[in-house]
Scaffold this motif. Sequence first.
Motif, PDB file in Angstrom:
ATOM      1  N   HIS A 136       0.822  -1.217   0.000  1.00 23.97           N
ATOM      2  CA  HIS A 136       0.000   0.000   0.000  1.00 23.97           C
ATOM      3  C   HIS A 136       0.854   1.265   0.000  1.00 23.97           C
ATOM      4  N   HIS A 137       2.039   1.167  -0.595  1.00 23.69           N
ATOM      5  CA  HIS A 137       2.984   2.279  -0.523  1.00 23.69           C
ATOM      6  C   HIS A 137       2.563   3.448  -1.418  1.00 23.69           C
ATOM      7  N   ILE A 138       3.136   4.605  -1.094  1.00 28.33           N
ATOM      8  CA  ILE A 138       3.037   5.756  -1.986  1.00 28.33           C
ATOM      9  C   ILE A 138       4.421   6.360  -2.219  1.00 28.33           C
ATOM     10  N   LYS A 139       5.452   5.741  -1.617  1.00 24.51           N
ATOM     11  CA  LYS A 139       6.793   6.339  -1.665  1.00 24.51           C
ATOM     12  C   LYS A 139       7.844   5.420  -2.272  1.00 24.51           C
ATOM     13  N   PHE A 140       7.589   4.104  -2.336  1.00 23.17           N
ATOM     14  CA  PHE A 140       8.612   3.184  -2.816  1.00 23.17           C
ATOM     15  C   PHE A 140       8.756   3.253  -4.328  1.00 23.17           C
ATOM     16  N   GLN A 141      10.004   3.259  -4.788  1.00 21.39           N
ATOM     17  CA  GLN A 141      10.318   3.246  -6.207  1.00 21.39           C
ATOM     18  C   GLN A 141      11.320   2.132  -6.470  1.00 21.39           C
ATOM     19  N   VAL A 142      11.516   1.818  -7.746  1.00 18.46           N
ATOM     20  CA  VAL A 142      12.438   0.749  -8.117  1.00 18.46           C
ATOM     21  C   VAL A 142      13.841   1.012  -7.584  1.00 18.46           C
ATOM     22  N   ILE A 143      14.267   2.272  -7.589  1.00 17.24           N
ATOM     23  CA  ILE A 143      15.627   2.595  -7.136  1.00 17.24           C
ATOM     24  C   ILE A 143      15.829   2.334  -5.649  1.00 17.24           C
ATOM     25  N   LEU A 186      11.073 -11.941  -4.324  1.00 18.60           N
ATOM     26  CA  LEU A 186      11.922 -10.769  -4.121  1.00 18.60           C
ATOM     27  C   LEU A 186      13.215 -10.859  -4.931  1.00 18.60           C
ATOM     28  N   LYS A 187      13.748 -12.068  -5.078  1.00 18.08           N
ATOM     29  CA  LYS A 187      14.967 -12.217  -5.880  1.00 18.08           C
ATOM     30  C   LYS A 187      14.712 -11.798  -7.318  1.00 18.08           C
ATOM     31  N   THR A 188      13.555 -12.154  -7.847  1.00 23.54           N
ATOM     32  CA  THR A 188      13.187 -11.751  -9.208  1.00 23.54           C
ATOM     33  C   THR A 188      13.123 -10.234  -9.323  1.00 23.54           C
ATOM     34  N   LEU A 189      12.503  -9.590  -8.331  1.00 26.18           N
ATOM     35  CA  LEU A 189      12.383  -8.140  -8.352  1.00 26.18           C
ATOM     36  C   LEU A 189      13.738  -7.455  -8.205  1.00 26.18           C
ATOM     37  N   VAL A 190      14.583  -7.990  -7.332  1.00 23.28           N
ATOM     38  CA  VAL A 190      15.907  -7.402  -7.113  1.00 23.28           C
ATOM     39  C   VAL A 190      16.778  -7.531  -8.361  1.00 23.28           C
ATOM     40  N   LEU A 191      16.763  -8.701  -8.998  1.00 25.01           N
ATOM     41  CA  LEU A 191      17.553  -8.897 -10.213  1.00 25.01           C
ATOM     42  C   LEU A 191      17.054  -7.999 -11.335  1.00 25.01           C
ATOM     43  N   ARG A 193      15.705  -5.091 -10.899  1.00 23.66           N
ATOM     44  CA  ARG A 193      16.184  -3.747 -10.560  1.00 23.66           C
ATOM     45  C   ARG A 193      17.655  -3.577 -10.938  1.00 23.66           C
ATOM     46  N   MET A 194      18.487  -4.607 -10.657  1.00 29.24           N
ATOM     47  CA  MET A 194      19.917  -4.495 -10.904  1.00 29.24           C
ATOM     48  C   MET A 194      20.255  -4.565 -12.391  1.00 29.24           C
ATOM     49  N   MET A 195      19.484  -5.329 -13.147  1.00 29.56           N
ATOM     50  CA  MET A 195      19.810  -5.541 -14.559  1.00 29.56           C
ATOM     51  C   MET A 195      19.237  -4.478 -15.492  1.00 29.56           C
ATOM     52  N   PHE A 196      18.075  -3.944 -15.162  1.00 30.27           N
ATOM     53  CA  PHE A 196      17.367  -3.096 -16.117  1.00 30.27           C
ATOM     54  C   PHE A 196      17.141  -1.665 -15.635  1.00 30.27           C
ATOM     55  N   HIS A 197      17.741  -1.312 -14.493  1.00 29.18           N
ATOM     56  CA  HIS A 197      17.585   0.041 -13.985  1.00 29.18           C
ATOM     57  C   HIS A 197      18.954   0.595 -13.607  1.00 29.18           C
ATOM     58  N   ASP A 198      18.987   1.814 -13.095  1.00 30.62           N
ATOM     59  CA  ASP A 198      20.258   2.436 -12.739  1.00 30.62           C
ATOM     60  C   ASP A 198      21.016   1.592 -11.718  1.00 30.62           C
ATOM     61  N   PRO A 199      22.343   1.530 -11.830  1.00 35.23           N
ATOM     62  CA  PRO A 199      23.137   0.759 -10.862  1.00 35.23           C
ATOM     63  C   PRO A 199      22.916   1.250  -9.434  1.00 35.23           C
ATOM     64  N   MET A 200      23.060   0.344  -8.484  1.00 35.70           N
ATOM     65  CA  MET A 200      22.947   0.743  -7.089  1.00 35.70           C
ATOM     66  C   MET A 200      24.106   1.657  -6.713  1.00 35.70           C
ATOM     67  N   PRO A 201      23.876   2.607  -5.813  1.00 40.29           N
ATOM     68  CA  PRO A 201      24.985   3.463  -5.357  1.00 40.29           C
ATOM     69  C   PRO A 201      26.052   2.620  -4.669  1.00 40.29           C
ATOM     70  N   GLY A 202      27.288   3.138  -4.699  1.00 36.25           N
ATOM     71  CA  GLY A 202      28.418   2.370  -4.185  1.00 36.25           C
ATOM     72  C   GLY A 202      28.235   1.848  -2.776  1.00 36.25           C
ATOM     73  N   LYS A 203      27.658   2.660  -1.874  1.00 33.48           N
ATOM     74  CA  LYS A 203      27.523   2.245  -0.476  1.00 33.48           C
ATOM     75  C   LYS A 203      26.569   1.067  -0.310  1.00 33.48           C
ATOM     76  N   MET A 204      25.690   0.821  -1.325  1.00 31.35           N
ATOM     77  CA  MET A 204      24.741  -0.278  -1.231  1.00 31.35           C
ATOM     78  C   MET A 204      25.216  -1.541  -1.951  1.00 31.35           C
ATOM     79  N   LEU A 205      26.322  -1.455  -2.694  1.00 28.43           N
ATOM     80  CA  LEU A 205      26.804  -2.620  -3.432  1.00 28.43           C
ATOM     81  C   LEU A 205      27.112  -3.829  -2.536  1.00 28.43           C
ATOM     82  N   PRO A 206      27.667  -3.627  -1.319  1.00 26.90           N
ATOM     83  CA  PRO A 206      27.910  -4.801  -0.468  1.00 26.90           C
ATOM     84  C   PRO A 206      26.655  -5.603  -0.154  1.00 26.90           C
TER      85      PRO A 206
END
Length: 324
Positions: A136-143, A186-191, A193-206
């Motif tokens: 029921h979010h109004i704030k969550f985005q793919v990034i 969730l793994k499907t959604l995360v992959l 996000r990583m494959m077809f959208h902007d790369p994650m910021p460096g601090k989140m790569l770990p």
Amino acid sequence: MSNLPEQTSASKLEHFPITFFAMIMGMTGLTLVWEKASAVFAAPPVIGHILLTLTACLFLILTLIYLMKIMLKTSAVVAEFQHPIKLSFFPAFSINMVLLSIATLSISERLSFTLWSIGTALHLLLTVYVLNQWIHHIKFQVIHMTPSWFIPVVGNILVPIAGVEHGYTELSWFCFSIGIVYWIVLKTLVLNRMMFHDPMPGKMLPTMFILIAPPAVGFISYMKLTGTLDSFARILFYAAMFLLVLLLSQAPRFTRIKFFMSWWAYSFPLAASAIAAQLMYVTLEQPFFYYLSLGLISLATIVITLLFLRTLLAVVRNEICLPE
């Protein structure tokens, strides 16, 4: 000038991150690695005991500090709880209780059951809350999506490891089912996000290392529930090992990242992999798994020790608990 230390302390408290509890996940994971190694390879039990004592003390200290933050800096806590990424780290607290219940099984069944009961109930409540927020979010985005989103829902997969020992088999299957099914989603959604959208910021790569934890822990939990190494157990184990190889092949990329508390995302998945490998060796008694276990025990120990020392250095240098 006399109020400067007080203001500094207040500022540190305000910016004390909920992500600190990911540190306890890693430390408890290493404790479980050495408890398992004591049984499998006759490692000195004192190593596990020292790690458990240190981890329990750290957990109590961090809990007290965060309780102070709740009481004195309530608005900052509310802001974290409403943050699309930091929200996922709140269930790390209940996961820590479940992990500590596993670590204390051989010491005190009553203490283990108390930790397991509170941790499981709290984690289920947080799972329902977070899922409602996502739906029921109004704030969550793919990034905003990172592998840390696994923590609230997939964390349920840990429950059977102590739950079966305490006689709650059906509740353990219930939690295992939640973790496994939503891990796949969730793994499907995360992959995606990583494959077809902007790369994650460096601090989140770990946090990419968190991808390893669900199949590794899923393997351990499934073996606890069934007691057999069947086809599904093998799929979970080898899926975790492939992800481990995939991420270790990117080691140069990870070593160039500046230190953040997100580095602790390396810790628990490596520990879970080391425990899974030992369980595989105990089951099959093949030389390959013997050497794999020793290698992963060494890797997890070295990485988590370095993370602990680097975090202490960051505390001394005032590199953490700062405004983002």
